[in-house]
Design an enzyme around this catalytic site. Structure first.
Site, mmCIF file in Angstrom:
data_model
loop_
_atom_site.group_PDB
_atom_site.id
_atom_site.type_symbol
_atom_site.label_atom_id
_atom_site.label_comp_id
_atom_site.label_asym_id
_atom_site.label_seq_id
_atom_site.Cartn_x
_atom_site.Cartn_y
_atom_site.Cartn_z
ATOM 1 N N LYS A 173 0.812 -1.216 0.000
ATOM 2 C CA LYS A 173 0.000 0.000 0.000
ATOM 3 C C LYS A 173 0.837 1.254 0.000
ATOM 4 O O LYS A 173 1.929 1.287 0.567
ATOM 5 C CB LYS A 173 -0.875 0.006 1.247
ATOM 6 C CG LYS A 173 -1.952 -1.036 1.223
ATOM 7 C CD LYS A 173 -2.779 -0.909 2.465
ATOM 8 C CE LYS A 173 -4.002 -1.823 2.376
ATOM 9 N NZ LYS A 173 -4.809 -1.710 3.592
ATOM 10 N N GLY A 224 10.592 -0.066 9.545
ATOM 11 C CA GLY A 224 10.007 1.219 9.941
ATOM 12 C C GLY A 224 11.077 2.238 10.293
ATOM 13 O O GLY A 224 10.977 3.419 9.919
HETATM 14 P P1 AMP Z 1 4.722 -3.769 2.486
HETATM 15 O O1 AMP Z 1 4.687 -4.384 3.864
HETATM 16 O O2 AMP Z 1 3.807 -2.623 2.304
HETATM 17 O O3 AMP Z 1 6.133 -3.523 2.016
HETATM 18 O O4 AMP Z 1 4.104 -4.868 1.536
HETATM 19 C C1 AMP Z 1 4.721 -6.098 1.259
HETATM 20 C C2 AMP Z 1 3.698 -7.038 0.678
HETATM 21 O O5 AMP Z 1 3.162 -6.459 -0.490
HETATM 22 C C3 AMP Z 1 4.272 -8.358 0.258
HETATM 23 O O6 AMP Z 1 3.799 -9.367 1.109
HETATM 24 C C4 AMP Z 1 3.735 -8.552 -1.173
HETATM 25 O O7 AMP Z 1 3.190 -9.811 -1.392
HETATM 26 C C5 AMP Z 1 2.661 -7.506 -1.271
HETATM 27 N N1 AMP Z 1 2.431 -7.055 -2.652
HETATM 28 C C6 AMP Z 1 3.331 -6.622 -3.538
HETATM 29 N N2 AMP Z 1 2.750 -6.349 -4.728
HETATM 30 C C7 AMP Z 1 1.435 -6.599 -4.579
HETATM 31 C C8 AMP Z 1 0.311 -6.520 -5.445
HETATM 32 N N3 AMP Z 1 0.451 -6.123 -6.708
HETATM 33 N N4 AMP Z 1 -0.900 -6.855 -4.954
HETATM 34 C C9 AMP Z 1 -1.034 -7.249 -3.681
HETATM 35 N N5 AMP Z 1 -0.005 -7.356 -2.807
HETATM 36 C C10 AMP Z 1 1.220 -7.034 -3.254
#
Ligand code: AMP
Length: 394
Positions: A197, A376
């Protein structure tokens, strides 16, 4: 900055805040030792000095005392790795801890029970911090992963050691490497931000716009940008309340002459599942009923070219759902481009749990310049925020 290496601590009680928040399996075996490994240089330096080392950490998110989250699960590993006696205090404060702290021998270790068994730890309670401080003459912070938290053991405690507070070697190393990227980076400077996100990463994206030449955005958050530009994104992850923000980031990048790179194509699935039906498309025309789970080949090429021409690279967040083999290609290839660029002399810094997990999955650990132990904390440092734990020991 007071570095441990300039001092000798023979015979003194040194209280070290480490990050031993390691993952455990159902039999309480450590499944990834990286965080302990990262703290070893500081611990070894103190043991070599013949100091009496008291280690304190949190583990997991316990709600009160809970055996599942006890730090006693790591005693054997510490003992084997450090080849010295590791005693354990079942309470991190109070008479038990004080007695045990008094009885450690030079060159030995006392490990305190999980700090978060007390809610006062996260509350930054001054009394709790004071009780911890009574165990030692000297305070060292080596826990970068919690440096952005103003907890009792990470920042509040430092005030009880006005002249005897030090940066651990890991903490210093983390700061040195982040500074390498942030102050006078070799140009071109490229940041790659991915993950699920945009909401958790807005501040860092906005702040990086003032520093980088290229900003690459991938992962789930790219679809919010695509929708903001009028694209059809099917069932892809989207934050509808961030569409205006995405537009303003694009405008700001233009104004600042930052090369903002978004994916141009997408690998889509009709279910969030490795065995789902897969179709490729442009990023602006994801098929109805499908969701984008990885960047496509054209995006990989576009991003790789920029990465390979960069001299400084920071990376936080995967390009797709790399945990599933059918959607790992983007993250794997971007990782490979970073490795090639590093091999040609670029400085590359990777941080954030998921990007580090990806680097490990693709066995690229030895081929990037620095892997941060903070997710973080790294993001907040990149945003230019003063981290409470660092400020407390300056
Ligand atoms: P974050 O903690 O925000 O860095 O998110 C990491 C997570 O984002 C990982 O577990 C990925 O599987 C997920 N992710 C990456 N690309 C996508 C996507 N296109 N749709 C859904 N989840 C995603």
């Amino acid at each position: 900055m007071k570095s441990l290496l300039d001092y000798s601590f023979e015979g003194r009680n040194i209280l070290v805040r480490v990050d031993f928040n390691v993952p455990l399996d159902e039999n309480f075996n450590i499944t990834d030792h990286s965080r302990i490994t990262a703290a070893l240089p500081t611990i070894k330096k103190l043991l070599d000095d013949n100091a009496r080392v008291i280690l304190m950490s949190h583990l997991g998110r316990p709600n009160g005392k809970d055996y599942k989250f006890s730090l006693q699960h790591i005693i054997d590993y510490l003992q084997k790795t450090l080849k010295t006696t590791v005693s354990f205090s079942e309470d991190c404060i109070g008479d038990l801890a004080k007695n045990k702290a008094r009885n450690i021998k030079n060159g030995e270790i006392l490990l305190l029970e999980n700090l978060r068994f007390y809610k006062e730890e996260k509350q930054g309670d001054i009394n709790f911090a004071k009780q911890l401080s009574e165990l030692a003459d000297v305070y060292v912070n080596d826990a970068f992963g919690t440096a952005h938290r103003s907890h009792a053991s990470t920042s509040i405690i430092a005030s009880f050691f006005p002249n005897e507070k030090y940066f651990g070697l890991l903490l210093k190393d983390e700061i040195d490497n982040l500074e390498k990227a942030l102050s006078k980076p070799k140009k071109p400077f490229t940041a790659i931000i991915g993950g699920a996100k945009i909401s958790g990463k807005i501040d860092v994206v906005v702040s990086l716009l003032n520093k980088v030449d290229n900003l690459i955005i991938g992962g789930g958050m790219a679809y919010t940008f695509s929708k903001a530009m009028g694209g059809n994104i099917g069932n892809s992850l989207v934050e509808d309340d961030k569409l205006e923000l995405a537009k303003s980031i694009i405008e700001k990048a233009n104004k600042l002459d930052v090369n903002l790179l978004l994916p141009v194509d997408s690998v889509n699935a009709n279910d969030f599942n490795n065995n789902a039906d897969i179709k490729n498309s442009d990023i602006t025309s994801v098929q109805g009923g499908y969701m984008g789970l990885d960047i496509g080949e054209k995006s990989i090429q576009l991003f790789s070219e920029v990465i390979e021409n960069s001299k400084t690279i920071i990376w936080n967040g995967p390009m797709g759902v790399f945990e599933m083999s059918n959607f790992e290609n983007g993250t794997k290839n971007i990782g490979a481009a970073i490795c090639r660029s590093t091999n040609r002399g670029a400085f590359s810094l990777i941080g954030g749990g998921d990007s580090v997990a990806a680097i490990k999955k693709f066995e690229m650990e030895g081929r990037v310049s620095y892997i941060s132990t903070g997710g973080g904390a790294m993001l907040e440092y990149l945003e230019g925020k003063e981290l409470p734990a660092i400020k407390a020991i300056l």
